[in-house]
Design a protein around this motif. Structure first.
Motif, PDB file in Angstrom:
ATOM      1  N   UNK A 151     -55.287  27.916  99.270  1.00 13.96           N
ATOM      2  CA  UNK A 151     -54.342  29.021  98.821  1.00 13.96           C
ATOM      3  C   UNK A 151     -54.174  29.794  99.708  1.00 13.96           C
ATOM      4  N   UNK A 152     -52.635  30.133 100.060  1.00 13.50           N
ATOM      5  CA  UNK A 152     -52.281  30.932 101.080  1.00 13.50           C
ATOM      6  C   UNK A 152     -51.315  31.934 100.403  1.00 13.50           C
ATOM      7  N   UNK A 153     -51.428  33.056 101.391  1.00  7.31           N
ATOM      8  CA  UNK A 153     -50.643  34.363 100.883  1.00  7.31           C
ATOM      9  C   UNK A 153     -49.764  34.994 101.778  1.00  7.31           C
ATOM     10  N   UNK A 154     -48.481  35.201 101.639  1.00  4.32           N
ATOM     11  CA  UNK A 154     -47.707  35.862 102.666  1.00  4.32           C
ATOM     12  C   UNK A 154     -47.113  37.159 102.226  1.00  4.32           C
ATOM     13  N   UNK A 155     -47.055  38.201 103.027  1.00  4.93           N
ATOM     14  CA  UNK A 155     -46.498  39.424 102.474  1.00  4.93           C
ATOM     15  C   UNK A 155     -45.612  40.053 103.648  1.00  4.93           C
ATOM     16  N   UNK A 156     -44.332  40.345 103.387  1.00  6.68           N
ATOM     17  CA  UNK A 156     -43.790  41.045 104.380  1.00  6.68           C
ATOM     18  C   UNK A 156     -43.420  40.401 105.478  1.00  6.68           C
ATOM     19  N   UNK A 157     -43.342  38.930 105.307  1.00 14.47           N
ATOM     20  CA  UNK A 157     -43.358  38.039 106.466  1.00 14.47           C
ATOM     21  C   UNK A 157     -42.066  37.456 106.634  1.00 14.47           C
ATOM     22  N   UNK A 158     -41.463  37.081 107.791  1.00 13.13           N
ATOM     23  CA  UNK A 158     -40.289  36.474 108.139  1.00 13.13           C
ATOM     24  C   UNK A 158     -40.339  35.010 108.489  1.00 13.13           C
ATOM     25  N   UNK A 159     -39.486  34.039 107.906  1.00  8.81           N
ATOM     26  CA  UNK A 159     -39.780  32.936 108.219  1.00  8.81           C
ATOM     27  C   UNK A 159     -38.395  32.147 108.627  1.00  8.81           C
ATOM     28  N   UNK A 160     -38.225  31.657 109.852  1.00  7.98           N
ATOM     29  CA  UNK A 160     -36.844  31.022 110.178  1.00  7.98           C
ATOM     30  C   UNK A 160     -37.067  29.597 110.436  1.00  7.98           C
ATOM     31  N   UNK A 294     -47.852  35.203  87.928  1.00  9.53           N
ATOM     32  CA  UNK A 294     -48.461  36.339  88.591  1.00  9.53           C
ATOM     33  C   UNK A 294     -49.316  35.935  89.712  1.00  9.53           C
ATOM     34  N   UNK A 295     -49.739  36.909  90.482  1.00  9.52           N
ATOM     35  CA  UNK A 295     -50.517  36.492  91.900  1.00  9.52           C
ATOM     36  C   UNK A 295     -52.001  36.036  91.375  1.00  9.52           C
ATOM     37  N   UNK A 296     -52.423  36.548  90.342  1.00  5.83           N
ATOM     38  CA  UNK A 296     -53.628  36.213  89.791  1.00  5.83           C
ATOM     39  C   UNK A 296     -53.715  34.808  89.023  1.00  5.83           C
ATOM     40  N   UNK A 297     -52.750  34.623  88.441  1.00  7.63           N
ATOM     41  CA  UNK A 297     -52.642  33.358  87.887  1.00  7.63           C
ATOM     42  C   UNK A 297     -52.411  32.023  88.700  1.00  7.63           C
ATOM     43  N   UNK A 298     -51.391  32.556  89.755  1.00  9.07           N
ATOM     44  CA  UNK A 298     -51.226  31.471  90.745  1.00  9.07           C
ATOM     45  C   UNK A 298     -52.480  31.155  91.794  1.00  9.07           C
ATOM     46  N   UNK A 299     -53.286  32.097  91.773  1.00  9.69           N
ATOM     47  CA  UNK A 299     -54.593  31.767  92.766  1.00  9.69           C
ATOM     48  C   UNK A 299     -56.005  31.634  91.613  1.00  9.69           C
TER      49      UNK A 299
END
Length: 307
Positions: A151-160, A294-299
């Motif tokens: 399980x991986x979480x990304x917040x306020x990130x920029x992916x190019x 939802x975040x909880x359901x996904x994880x």
């Protein structure tokens, strides 16, 4: 909690790898790595658990391997070998760090991965991922019956990136991230995702309130295509630029995946949000279906590890 200072101009260590290598095997203690500003040119393997990596003042973890590069035996090192940084330790938090692969353009070098993650409970906040083809590799495909896609979480990130630049078998949640598609100057300028979700996983990639932007021409970038037949990717309340193709999704010339993939959207906005033009085998999500994303359901009911 143990603290370490990593700096080019003085500290406990001058390289990130030396600091990681110094952590004893099997320790349950959380180690915080404070990384001072600078470019750390290292092919980095973060294989210890329970870490916090905090960039302070402009930190780049950089390397320039690429898939076509000959290895020690003269054969190409491949996509996995091209990774600049590998994270395989569980329970890791990363903040304010740029991960990059500077090998070059897709046409010149092929796949060149900035970051590979195959670990559970790994989160990124205010991070940037820079490359072209295959920027962010979230775990190899899991063909075995019992898999360990994390399980991986990304917040306020920029992916190019351009071609399949967010890909792999992990369950990953992207919240308020900026997804930047590069302009290749072609009729098709790329694919944002290439999920390889294992058949027994209910969720692959979830993009929530993200912005999909590009300088590429209108109608030239797909939302995704299936690296494996049970790919699962959804976009929720995302803003999509005009570069996103009207049909949204590509089947990678495998019509059989029309009955196995799960590609969905809800609440898309912007000039690339053509809900009525998407391919018939993708899915407009209904209100009652959103609870599973939802975040909880996904994880799996546990998001307490996200700090």
């Amino acid at each position: 909690m143990k603290q370490m200072l990593i700096s080019k101009t003085g500290g406990d260590y001058s390289s990130v790898q030396a600091a990681v290598d110094s952590i004893p095997e099997g320790t349950g203690e959380v180690t915080v790595l404070h990384i001072k500003a600078g470019v750390y040119y290292e092919k980095l393997r973060i294989n210890k658990p329970n870490l916090r990596l905090i960039g302070e003042g402009g930190v780049r973890l950089s390397y320039d391997d690429y898939a076509r590069k000959p290895g020690n035996e003269g054969t190409p090192i491949g996509t996995f070998g091209s990774c600049s940084t590998y994270i395989t330790g569980d329970n890791i938090t990363v903040e304010n760090i740029i991960f990059e692969n500077t090998a070059g353009s897709s046409d010149e070098v092929g796949q060149a991965v900035a970051l590979y993650v195959d670990a559970d409970k790994v989160s990124f906040r205010n991070c940037t991922f820079l490359a072209a083809q295959d920027t962010l590799y979230l775990a190899k495909p899991k063909e075995e019956k019992v898999n360990r896609s994390g399980r991986n979480y990304f917040e306020y990130c920029r992916i190019t990136g351009d071609i399949d630049f967010i890909f792999g078998s992990a369950t990953a949640y992207f919240h308020e991230c900026e997804i930047v598609s590069l302009d290749l100057g072609k009729e098709i300028n790329g694919f944002v995702t290439a999920a390889a979700t294992p058949e027994d996983k209910q969720t692959g990639f979830v993009f929530h309130k993200c912005r999909l932007v590009s300088d590429a021409a209108e109608d030239t970038v797909y939302l995704g295509r299936p690296w494996r037949d049970y790919a699962r990717t959804v976009f929720l309340d995302c803003w999509m630029g005009a570069h996103i193709r009207r049909e949204g999704w590509n089947d990678w010339d495998k019509a059989s995946v029309w009955h196995t993939v799960h590609y969905g959207e809800a609440g898309s906005e912007g000039p690339g949000a053509h809900a009525d033009k998407r391919v018939g085998w993708s899915k407009p999500l209904q209100e009652h279906e959103l609870e599973r994303y939802t975040l909880e359901a996904v994880f799996g009911g546990d998001a307490s590890w996200i700090r």
